[in-house]
Design an enzyme around this catalytic site. Structure first.
Site, PDB file in Angstrom:
ATOM      1  N   CYS A   2      13.180   6.905 -10.160  1.00 44.90           N
ATOM      2  CA  CYS A   2      14.084   7.561 -11.104  1.00 44.90           C
ATOM      3  C   CYS A   2      13.520   8.507 -11.922  1.00 44.90           C
ATOM      4  CB  CYS A   2      15.167   6.832 -11.837  1.00 44.90           C
ATOM      5  SG  CYS A   2      16.194   5.895 -10.651  1.00 44.90           S
ATOM      6  N   ARG A  27       9.857  11.257  -8.194  1.00 43.82           N
ATOM      7  CA  ARG A  27      10.247   9.957  -8.607  1.00 43.82           C
ATOM      8  C   ARG A  27      11.429   9.353  -7.925  1.00 43.82           C
ATOM      9  NH1 ARG A  27       7.481   8.376 -12.930  1.00 43.82           N
ATOM     10  NH2 ARG A  27       8.961   6.569 -13.388  1.00 43.82           N
ATOM     11  N   TRP A  76      16.456   7.124  -7.706  1.00 41.94           N
ATOM     12  CA  TRP A  76      16.211   6.702  -6.183  1.00 41.94           C
ATOM     13  C   TRP A  76      16.846   5.427  -6.338  1.00 41.94           C
ATOM     14  CZ3 TRP A  76      13.971   1.889  -5.016  1.00 41.94           C
ATOM     15  CH2 TRP A  76      13.554   1.944  -3.621  1.00 41.94           C
ATOM     16  N   ASN A 102      16.223   4.508 -15.871  1.00 41.97           N
ATOM     17  CA  ASN A 102      15.228   4.274 -14.803  1.00 41.97           C
ATOM     18  C   ASN A 102      14.695   2.811 -15.007  1.00 41.97           C
ATOM     19  OD1 ASN A 102      12.868   4.138 -13.159  1.00 41.97           O
ATOM     20  ND2 ASN A 102      11.646   5.051 -14.697  1.00 41.97           N
ATOM     21  N   GLY A 103      15.152   2.038 -13.637  1.00 43.92           N
ATOM     22  CA  GLY A 103      14.700   0.612 -13.766  1.00 43.92           C
ATOM     23  C   GLY A 103      15.623  -0.225 -13.237  1.00 43.92           C
ATOM     24  N   GLU A 488      -4.920   3.520   6.582  1.00 42.00           N
ATOM     25  CA  GLU A 488      -4.506   4.772   5.584  1.00 42.00           C
ATOM     26  C   GLU A 488      -3.954   6.015   6.531  1.00 42.00           C
ATOM     27  OE1 GLU A 488      -3.590   4.964   2.917  1.00 42.00           O
ATOM     28  OE2 GLU A 488      -3.655   7.060   2.371  1.00 42.00           O
ATOM     29  N   LYS A 492      -0.045   7.259   6.399  1.00 40.36           N
ATOM     30  CA  LYS A 492       0.060   8.809   6.109  1.00 40.36           C
ATOM     31  C   LYS A 492       1.175   9.347   7.226  1.00 40.36           C
ATOM     32  CE  LYS A 492      -0.641   9.080   2.957  1.00 40.36           C
ATOM     33  NZ  LYS A 492      -1.288   8.107   2.056  1.00 40.36           N
ATOM     34  N   GLU A 495       4.812   7.582   7.040  1.00 42.05           N
ATOM     35  CA  GLU A 495       5.577   7.928   5.724  1.00 42.05           C
ATOM     36  C   GLU A 495       6.331   9.389   5.612  1.00 42.05           C
ATOM     37  OE1 GLU A 495       2.096   7.666   2.434  1.00 42.05           O
ATOM     38  OE2 GLU A 495       3.933   6.990   1.916  1.00 42.05           O
ATOM     39  N   HIS A 511      -6.302  -8.418  21.154  1.00 37.09           N
ATOM     40  CA  HIS A 511      -5.520  -9.643  20.933  1.00 37.09           C
ATOM     41  C   HIS A 511      -4.050  -9.694  20.913  1.00 37.09           C
ATOM     42  CE1 HIS A 511      -9.540 -11.867  20.462  1.00 37.09           C
ATOM     43  NE2 HIS A 511      -9.766 -10.849  19.758  1.00 37.09           N
ATOM     44  N   LYS A 610       7.712   8.325  -5.641  1.00 35.94           N
ATOM     45  CA  LYS A 610       6.190   8.390  -6.115  1.00 35.94           C
ATOM     46  C   LYS A 610       5.859   7.211  -6.802  1.00 35.94           C
ATOM     47  CE  LYS A 610       2.322  10.376  -6.003  1.00 35.94           C
ATOM     48  NZ  LYS A 610       1.493  10.373  -4.750  1.00 35.94           N
TER      49      LYS A 610
END
Ligand code: M6R
Length: 615
Positions: A2, A27, A76, A102-103, A488, A492, A495, A511, A610
């Protein structure tokens, strides 16, 4: 998660708020809203909608958007689905207060129950609506003004918040507060700005005050900034200069921030090592380490806590520190670390890595480690962020604002700082031979030029991406330093393209995951020339024997892998310790172009944000 923005001053607030929301959309971007006190009739006008800031703008086109005081929000979702009702701002029952948040309010159900018993009704299912009603309830029952109501109300609140409140009958002020979520006040001439970070007001002022936990700020027309704590004790605002330019917040001709940020890496690496590596003087000086050298020299163990991409950088840091400094290192997901009962011995150092400096799990892990007596070292990108402030010492990565949700230049910045940290400690401890020290300094300083070179593979990777646009799964393999690089690369891809991808240590494949391999499975192998090169070739043979399609990242001039892989991307030769810095770029580009081919929203992938300020 947010983004919040506020403005009060002589200008029309709406354009400032909308542009600010666009900057903060990284955000969260599932709904947006704005509240303004109309210049025409002194009404509190609230407009909000599911969707993006563009949708909000569209809705507002035919509305009264006048007013020189306002607040705005991009969401968000945590509590309640992303719809028009749950979008912020939320209004109190009397419709005199509008609040953005926000929170997460953890005890919202208890508060809601009390409010319902006192006749309050709710339109949506968010914790934020409970908070605004709670503040109004306190204001009415205690017969106090908004500032005091906020102070009293927040004393009873459990959770994290950055909030801003507009009051219909007080167009001359906005009240804001924080605990755990970021809140910055921009200080202009006769005007104030509020935001989750300084980006929404960078073109209006270069002065910022970062609000601390449990502080309440009152920004008013024609009055100085007032900051008090929850017990009404005045706090002195500490004005800082904003270290951000407008051009850093724009795409600069690139179609996406992610592509811009991938291409910025040669320069951001130069910025990261500037003043720290001096090849002529043959030294690396990371001041945070030098200032605390006794702690690093005597450290029995280093624990690195991080999430996501930062966790992958931490795994590379583990290799570097153990290899060069001979200090045992453990890497932990911050979210797991905080909820177990970790052993922290006297003399242990905890390194926390976070691009945003606001990740709730990492912040909580820091608090836990601190409470057990550990010395905490932070590695962050955002100056003045919560994590930067919560740590005992640390280093910024100095790669400039990263706007694309998928982290790219921050990853290479983090790995570079970890490389400098390992070299600095190794030199202090004498665990590195002088010749190796000199050679590695030269190698690290040479990485930006190698990145420049590898960026020239862009057209080749763009072509290659077309072959895999409709793949459903990918496997990424690597060994040693290249194993975290494989993780990584897989992150990428998943997402931003929504293709399932798994990163694995190449030797572990047999394995279990080898069962997945057939002619439809693309396998990306990072097979640069290093101490486990021959072993990696054997793993590629195992994939080929099962008809997997191999895309290999190889060192220039490679023959052995090139002979067996289906597709190869060459990167310049570098010391294996710094190879992930170079091989990160083709992996980022491959993910980027596959996502572009699929038409996904590269900079704002679905369900992500983000800065993850909730646990
Ligand atoms: O800001 P942080 O580095 O603490 O963020 C950690 C993760 O949320 C972040 O790296 C995330 O995994 C990125 N979307 C990866 O691209």
């Amino acid at each position: 998660m947010c983004g919040i923005v506020g403005y009060i001053g002589p200008r029309e607030a709406y354009p400032i708020l909308i542009n600010g929301l666009k900057r903060l959309e990284y955000r969260g971007y599932d709904s947006a809203g704005v509240a303004l006190i109309s210049e025409k009739d002194a009404q509190l006008n609230i407009y909000k909608t599911r969707g993006k800031v563009d949708d909000l703008e569209h809705q507002c086109a035919s509305k009264d958007i006048s007013g020189t005081a306002g607040i705005a929000h991009t969401r968000w979702a945590t509590h309640g689905e992303p719809n028009d009702v749950n979008a912020h701002p939320h209004c109190s029952q009397s419709e005199s207060l509008a609040l953005i948040h926000n929170g997460i309010i953890e005890n919202y159900l208890v508060l809601k129950q009390l409010l319902v018993e006192n006749g309050y009704q709710f339109k949506g299912s968010t914790d934020t609506e409970v908070l605004v009603q709670w503040i109004e309830y306190i204001k009415v029952t205690h017969k106090v003004d908004l500032l005091h109501a906020v102070q009293i109300a927040l004393r009873e609140v459990v959770g994290a918040f950055a909030i801003a409140i507009l009051e219909k009958d007080r167009p001359d002020q906005i009240v804001a507060a924080r605990r755990g979520s970021p809140l910055a006040v921009g200080v202009g001439e006769g005007e104030f700005f509020l935001a989750s970070d300084a980006s929404p007001f960078v073109e209006y002022t270069n002065r910022v005050v970062y609000i601390h936990d449990d502080e309440v700020a009152v920004i008013s027309r024609e009055k100085p900034l007032k900051i008090v704590n929850l017990n009404d004790v005045a706090q002195t605002p500490e004005i800082k200069e904003i270290e951000m330019s407008l051009s850093q917040l724009e795409k600069g001709g690139y179609p996406h921030f992610m592509l811009k940020e991938i291409n910025e890496q040669p320069q951001t690496l130069v910025d990261c090592i500037r003043g720290r590596i001096n090849v002529e003087a043959n030294n690396v000086v990371l001041s945070g380490v030098i200032d605390n050298q006794e702690k690093f020299l005597n450290a029995g163990r280093i624990i690195i806590v991080a999430c996501g991409t930062s966790w992958h950088a931490a795994l590379i840091g583990e290799h570097l520190i153990e290899d060069l400094c001979r200090i045992p290192v453990e890497v932990e997901y911050a979210s797991e670390f905080r909820y177990r009962n970790p052993v922290i011995n006297p003399g242990d150092i905890v390194i926390a890595i976070s691009q945003s400096g606001e990740t709730a799990d990492t912040l909580a892990a820091i608090k836990l480690a601190k409470s057990r007596g550990a010395f905490i070292y932070g590695i962050s990108n955002v100056v003045g962020s919560s994590i930067a402030r919560a740590t005992d010492s640390g280093s910024y990565i100095h790669v400039g604002p990263e706007i694309g949700v998928a982290s790219t230049k921050a990853f290479t910045g983090q790995v570079t700082v970890l490389s400098m940290l390992a070299l600095t400690i190794a030199q202090l401890k004498g665990t590195i031979a002088p010749d190796d020290y000199t050679r590695l300094i030269g190698e690290l300083a040479g990485v930006p030029d190698k990145m420049e070179k590898v960026l020239k593979t862009d057209p080749q990777i763009q072509e290659l991406s077309k072959i895999f646009t409709y793949a459903h799964n990918f496997i990424y393999l690597g060994r040693g330093y290249n194993y975290p690089a494989a993780l990584e690369g897989a992150l990428k891809l998943k997402e931003i393209s929504y293709i399932h991808a798994e990163g694995y240590p190449a030797a572990e494949m047999k394995h279990g995951p080898i069962a997945l391999i057939d002619e439809r499975m693309p396998v990306v192998v990072i097979a640069t020339s290093d101490s486990v090169y021959e072993k990696t070739i054997s793993n590629i043979q195992e994939v080929k024997a099962r008809k997997g399609r191999v895309v290999a990242i190889v060192t220039e001039g490679d023959e052995a892998v090139t002979d067996i892989a289906d597709y190869c991307i060459e990167v310049p030769r570098t010391d294996e310790r710094f190879a992930p810095l170079v091989s990160a770029i083709p992996l980022q580009l491959l993910a980027y172009y596959i996502a572009v081919n699929k038409g996904t929203n590269v900079d704002q992938p679905r369900n992500l944000a983000k800065s993850v300020t909730v646990e």
